[in-house]
Design a protein around this motif. Structure first.
Motif, PDB file in Angstrom:
ATOM      1  N   GLU A 195       0.844  -1.192   0.000  1.00 25.74           N
ATOM      2  CA  GLU A 195       0.000   0.000   0.000  1.00 25.74           C
ATOM      3  C   GLU A 195       0.881   1.245   0.000  1.00 25.74           C
ATOM      4  OE1 GLU A 195      -2.375   0.316   3.505  1.00 25.74           O
ATOM      5  OE2 GLU A 195      -3.440   2.103   2.812  1.00 25.74           O
ATOM      6  N   VAL A 243       0.759   5.557   0.217  1.00 24.38           N
ATOM      7  CA  VAL A 243      -0.085   6.727   0.513  1.00 24.38           C
ATOM      8  C   VAL A 243       0.701   8.014   0.269  1.00 24.38           C
ATOM      9  CG1 VAL A 243      -1.576   5.604   2.204  1.00 24.38           C
ATOM     10  CG2 VAL A 243       0.568   6.694   2.958  1.00 24.38           C
ATOM     11  N   GLY A 264      -3.170   7.719  -3.441  1.00 27.42           N
ATOM     12  CA  GLY A 264      -2.342   6.558  -3.153  1.00 27.42           C
ATOM     13  C   GLY A 264      -3.003   5.322  -3.743  1.00 27.42           C
TER      14      GLY A 264
END
Ligand SMILES: Cc1cc2nc3c(=O)[nH]c(=O)nc-3n(C[C@H](O)[C@H](O)[C@H](O)COP(=O)(O)OP(=O)(O)OC[C@H]3O[C@@H](n4cnc5c(N)ncnc54)[C@H](O)[C@@H]3O)c2cc1C
Lengths: 387, 363
Positions: free
Chosen positions: A150, A152, A209
């Protein structure tokens, strides 16, 4: 010879940058209010500047007559606040710059036409990339990498086609997981974009993101760029981050001087401390902060001009400029709003916006604390002992 | 064209002064502070640098060969060794500069030769006055026209090396504006008051000088005809002081670095604690920022550009940050910084002292 004069070209370019900022000023409030929700309104080249040479093009054209390309660029950046970018032409695609610098011809052929952000930060890893969890596993059966993780706080990811993404590879023999960079495009199955972040300031700087879930990319997507290369533009960029924020602080100071002049206070630099009012004294101290930071930006850029942008020879000076710039713009904008008093809070003026906008400069591209670690390590001869 | 490039001459002067400061001046700083006096031997060593003589002689050659930028570089290096001795030079430099810069041909010819000799010759700009709330924008010292002469009345304060000065450049109000008058120490009515001792810069024996209806011929009004540009003297002094402050700050930083790397607390060197390391980073940031501000203001003086704003900002920044640096430096040494075994307490006193002076230096 030590010289602080600006060439005529430097001054012409400053005027071009200033004009562009002034043209944009009337959209500043509207974009501040709306662009996080409706980014479509800030796409393309705005009709107000369509017929004008862009500051960037003017710089390219005039560079021989300037104090130096990178010096003039910083001088232009510091002129006044750039509230809106009237030319959305993809110059902010930092990942594309990286592809250009480190990609093979084959990779450029494959990805050269797409606009790429740069994705380093994760929810659990900002200043400390060692905490990074996003990873790649090689699948020899298909000659692909399988990506999970992930990212961001990725600038402009929403408007671009993807991102050059820093992640961890598979553990080597010693159990270490090396960094690697992979081109991730949004069209790949398993890439999920997250909604835009809503922010304190620089609201027309879009920020989002993405998640990666078992995303398969062909091996060619991996760039020959390790962590160091990903960071190599930092020396060039860090003083510019300071310069940009100093521009906001410049506009704030100019605004404050003008409002106080209307109220009967004109700053006099000749007299001494004992003959000043409290507000006059504070303004002089804030002007001193501004010029102090200006000097460190110029110093870093002059060294860059001598050594070449890719050199590491000016990295401490780049950190000095970033650290001081990031600090003083906080102090200046906070101080000016205090002097301006309640009327300065009103959205009728841009002062409150500049106060919010410049705050980012001490956070991204290495927060102030990180710059101080880098500077202190250089002074003390330390590496990881200081962290 | 923006450039930070030093000329070959400036590079040589810089390294020579750094070496001189480190080997000759710094080792004497503590003794001079204790004695509250600079002995002739040290003065002779200062004079041997020929910095002042060069200012005085440059006038005859070509006006352009005096360089405020070079002087700012010199004062930073001297200041890194000892602010007191740096100011001993800068104070006389301020006087010589003002004469060289603004004096009439007659005044230059008459006075500058006195600073080209073999032995240390002090002189000073007498600017400050002994009262709280004094400001360079309002002088109580007055010069009233009396026939062809001026009668100077007033008291000046914190004049460095006052009793060793051959001349003072007395800043006084004449016809409602600030002006400057060259007054020899031995003129009738001039009294150097016994020094009272001071917080810092002690060896300079800064003293009050009283001007009791001193008769000064018009020919000794700086620049004669149009009178003096006092603001330029103030600007130059501010850059001189801020250059010494940059040096003082660098001296603190360079002293703090090895100590904090060696001093072990709670199992690790002090310098590995961020509270200390970040202060050191900030010292470096500020020393750099001060230096570029100083160079910029000195450049403006040299290029005869408007310099009042940049000089004020250089002075304001250096005064503010040098005090902080001396403060943080002392703190990093704890009790060892409070006692006189180390120079931190001396630098702490000198930083506060230097940064409140006006008119007492020049570049
Ligand atoms: C508008 C915006 C645009 C951005 N654009 C991008 C982008 O395009 N691509 C991208 O990859 N990232 C981007 N970022 C992310 C940005 O680089 C990070 O926010 C930044 O690196 C800080 O990381 P963090 O937010 O995780 O804070 P943290 O790392 O959690 O830091 C929190 C605080 O702790 C301090 N700190 C951290 N480590 C230390 C230490 N060792 N010692 C002392 N103090 C420490 C920091 O200085 C900070 O003050 C962007 C962020 C913003 C807000």
């Amino acid at each position: 010879m030590v010289d602080f004069s600006l060439t005529e070209a430097d001054q012409r370019l400053q005027a071009v940058a200033h004009r562009e900022n002034e043209i944009g000023r009337k959209y500043a409030r509207e974009w501040d209010r709306n662009s996080e929700n409706e980014p479509s309104r800030i796409r393309g080249i705005h009709p107000d500047v369509a017929g004008l040479e862009s500051p960037h093009a003017a710089l390219e054209r005039e560079q021989e007559q300037t104090s130096g390309l990178v010096i003039a660029e910083a001088l232009m950046d510091m002129v006044s606040a750039t509230d809106v970018n009237l030319r959305d032409t993809g110059e902010d695609a930092f990942g594309s710059w990286m592809l250009n610098d480190y990609g093979t011809e084959e990779q450029k052929a494959k990805y050269g036409h797409v606009k790429l952000a740069i994705a380093i930060t994760e929810p659990g890893a900002g200043s400390d990339p060692a905490n990074m969890r996003t990873n790649a596993r090689y699948d020899p059966a298909t000659d692909e990498y399988v990506l999970n993780g992930e990212k961001v706080f990725i600038s402009f990811f929403n408007k671009f086609d993807g991102a050059v993404t820093l992640m961890k590879g598979e553990p080597d023999g010693a159990g270490k997981t090396p960094f690697m960079t992979v081109v991730v495009t949004k069209d790949l199955p398993g890439v999920t974009e997250i909604p835009q972040f809503k922010k304190l300031g620089i609201r027309s700087h879009e920020l989002s993101g993405f998640h990666l879930q078992d995303v398969r990319v062909p091996a060619i997507a991996r760039l020959d760029a390790d962590f160091g290369k990903t960071m190599s533009k930092f020396n060039h960029n860090r003083p510019l981050v300071a310069a940009h924020a100093l521009a906001g602080a410049r506009s704030m100071l100019d605004f404050t001087h003008a409002r106080l002049a209307e109220a009967g206070l004109k700053v006099d630099y000749a007299k001494g401390r004992s003959a000043r009012s409290a507000n006059e004294d504070r303004l002089i101290r804030m002007e001193a902060l501004w010029e102090a930071a200006w000097g460190t930006v110029m110093r870093a850029k002059w060294l860059e001009h001598q050594m070449g942008s890719e050199s590491h020879g000016y990295r401490v000076e780049a950190s000095v400029a970033k650290a001081l710039g990031g600090k003083v713009v906080r102090q200046i904008t906070q101080g000016c709003l205090e002097i301006l008093g309640p009327e300065g809070l009103s959205e009728e003026y841009l002062a409150e916006k500049w106060f919010r906008d410049v705050r980012i400069a001490d956070i991204y591209e290495g927060a102030g604390e990180i710059q101080r670690i880098l500077i202190a390590r250089a002074l003390l001869g330390y590496k990881n002992e200081l962290n | 064209m923006i450039s930070f490039e030093l000329s070959e001459e400036q590079q040589i002067v810089r390294s020579t002064m750094a070496e001189f400061g480190k080997t000759v001046l710094a080792p004497q700083a503590r003794r001079l502070d204790t004695d509250s006096c600079i002995d002739d031997g040290v003065l002779a060593e200062l004079w041997s640098t020929e910095i002042i003589q060069a200012q005085a002689e440059a006038v005859e050659e070509e006006a352009g060969s005096r360089s405020p930028v070079t002087n700012a570089i010199i004062l930073e290096e001297l200041g890194a060794a000892d602010a007191t001795l740096a100011l001993a030079m800068a104070s006389t430099m301020g006087f010589v500069q003002a004469i060289a810069d603004q004096g009439s041909a007659e005044q230059r010819a008459r006075l500058l030769g006195g600073f080209a000799g073999e032995t240390f010759q002090a002189a000073a700009v007498a600017m400050m006055e002994p009262r709280f709330g004094f400001d360079v924008s309002r002088f109580q010292t007055k010069a009233d026209k009396a026939g062809d002469d001026y009668i100077v009345r007033g008291v000046k304060a914190m004049v460095p090396l006052a009793s060793r000065c051959s001349h003072f450049l007395v800043v006084a109000e004449a016809d409602g504006a600030a002006d400057a008058f060259i007054v020899p120490l031995d003129a009738a009515g001039v009294t150097v008051v016994e020094p009272k001792g001071a917080l810092g810069l002690r060896a300079l024996e800064m003293a009050e000088v009283a001007f009791d209806s001193v008769r000064v011929p018009s020919s000794m009004r700086l620049g004669e005809g149009n009178g003096a540009d006092v603001q330029r003297i103030i600007d130059s002094a501010r850059v001189g002081i801020s250059s010494i402050l940059a040096g003082l700050s660098r001296g603190v930083m360079e002293y703090v670095i090895p100590y904090t790397k060696e001093r072990i607390v709670h199992g690790a060197p002090l310098a590995q604690k961020q509270a200390i390391a970040f202060n050191i980073a900030d010292m470096h940031i500020d020393v750099e920022a001060m230096r570029w501000l100083n160079w910029r203001a000195a450049w403006a003086l040299e290029a005869r550009q408007p310099a009042t704003r940049t000089a004020q900002l250089a002075y304001t920044y250096a005064g503010q940050q040098a005090m902080r640096i001396a403060d943080d430096g002392l703190q990093a040494f704890g009790g060892h910084g409070f006692v006189k075994a180390h120079p931190l307490e001396l630098w702490y006193r000198n930083a506060r002292s230097l940064s409140v002076l006006e008119g007492a230096a020049g570049v």
